[in-house]
Design an enzyme around this catalytic site. Structure first.
Site, short mmCIF file in Angstrom:
data_model
loop_
_atom_site.label_atom_id
_atom_site.label_comp_id
_atom_site.label_asym_id
_atom_site.label_seq_id
_atom_site.Cartn_x
_atom_site.Cartn_y
_atom_site.Cartn_z
N CYS A 100 0.90 -0.86 -0.09
CA CYS A 100 -0.25 -0.26 0.08
C CYS A 100 0.92 0.96 -0.51
CB CYS A 100 -0.94 -0.10 0.86
SG CYS A 100 0.06 -0.25 2.77
N PHE A 101 0.62 1.87 0.53
CA PHE A 101 0.82 3.28 0.87
C PHE A 101 2.68 3.38 1.31
CE2 PHE A 101 2.67 7.85 1.81
CZ PHE A 101 2.38 8.66 0.69
#
Length: 342
Positions: A85-86
């Site tokens: 994810c980020f």
């Protein structure tokens, strides 16, 4: 950084908007929250952290359940999976927990996309400097790009920067119906392309300015290209006009649209010259308009630009393209390979 080719499936758990801006090549977007849900959770997080996480987890479990039902069956049960994810935080953890519970061989990318992006930036400072470039120069419409593809067919090593940028590089170089990648994704695609090339072999590219449309080339690559071998490409005006008629067919059908894009250079070429273009466009005298655009703007502008970037360009070998057909260009490309890569 991980060897991404070692995975059967790379899951990008971020929102579609984040994925669209940049992602690991080959990654599949299976967001735990969509764009609207992501915005809703982010807004609530400012005032109610626990409430935001509660809504986020509910959305995530529902979305992961849907992905498990609709998307995961496409992959073998023994698939090796990477999730990111980020920052490699909560969104990755939700996915990893679910997949581990089921029994998948799954790993989380440490640091997430942000770590990947730092790695790309670091690589782009070094990777482009490893190559021995052969830079094709020549004014617009002389067949440089077509020669590049012929060189690839002849067995040479080629990187088409304009294809990666999805833009032909000039003011009117946007490709109809084809948006350019973001700067970040252009960087990703360029690094992927360079990773497939062999630094021990010559690498053929076109001479480009810093920007190709809205994206920029790495300074390390431009500096390396400027120090490399250059090859001048020339074709007669009749062939160049015909090539423009093929490549800019959309402007042949809409010359006013083309002039609208060129309007901001009116002060550079002068009002009288621009009015000449407008008259040719109104009369649909497209071969004449294309030729005049080249002789009165593009050619002198290219000459100034190429001399700034490559001051000794006139000392480079000259290749005369008398036949811009695929067969004609392939013959030239084979000769170039014999000369530069025996």
């Amino acid at each position: 950084m991980h060897d991404f080719s070692a995975y059967n499936l790379i899951i990008d758990a971020r929102s579609p908007r984040e994925y669209g801006e940049d992602h690991i090549p080959g990654a599949v977007n299976m967001p735990v929250v969509n764009n609207d849900e992501y915005a809703e959770v982010g807004t609530l997080h400012r005032t109610d952290k626990m409430g935001a996480y509660s809504i986020g987890v509910r959305y995530s479990l529902a979305n992961i359940a849907r992905h498990l039902r609709e998307d995961l069956p496409q992959y073998p049960k023994n698939a090796k999976v990477l999730v990111y994810c980020f920052r490699g935080g909560k969104r990755s953890k939700l996915w990893v927990d679910a997949l581990e519970t089921i029994g998948y061989d799954v790993q989380k990318l440490p640091g997430g996309w942000k770590a990947y992006r730092r790695w790309v930036n670091d690589q782009l400072e070094v990777a482009p400097t490893k190559f021995n470039y052969h830079v094709l120069s020549g004014p617009t419409g002389c067949g440089k790009t077509r020669l590049l593809y012929a060189l690839r067919e002849a067995g040479c090593q080629v990187v088409d920067l304009e294809a990666i940028a999805r833009h032909r590089g000039s003011i009117i170089g946007a490709l109809p119906g084809t948006p350019q990648p973001s700067q970040k994704y252009f960087d990703t695609l360029l690094l992927q392309e360079l990773a497939q090339c062999d630094p021990a072999r010559p690498l053929f590219v076109e001479a480009e300015s810093k920007k190709i449309g809205n994206v920029q080339l790495p300074t390390s690559m431009l500096d390396s290209m400027r120090k490399s071998k250059t090859i001048r490409v020339h074709a007669d005006m009749q062939q160049r006009v015909e090539l423009w008629r093929q490549d800019y067919k959309h402007f042949e059908e809409d010359p006013e649209g083309m002039l609208e894009r060129l309007r901001f250079i009116r002060s550079l070429v002068g009002g009288a010259e621009f009015e000449e273009w407008e008259q040719l466009a109104a009369a649909r005298r497209m071969p004449e308009l294309f030729e005049r655009l080249m002789t009165h703007h593009y050619d002198p502008a290219y000459r100034r630009s190429i001399l700034r970037e490559y001051p000794n360009i006139d000392e480079s070998p000259l290749i005369e393209l008398n036949d811009l057909s695929p067969a004609g260009l392939l013959q030239v490309a084979k000769k170039i390979r014999e000369q530069y890569e025996p």
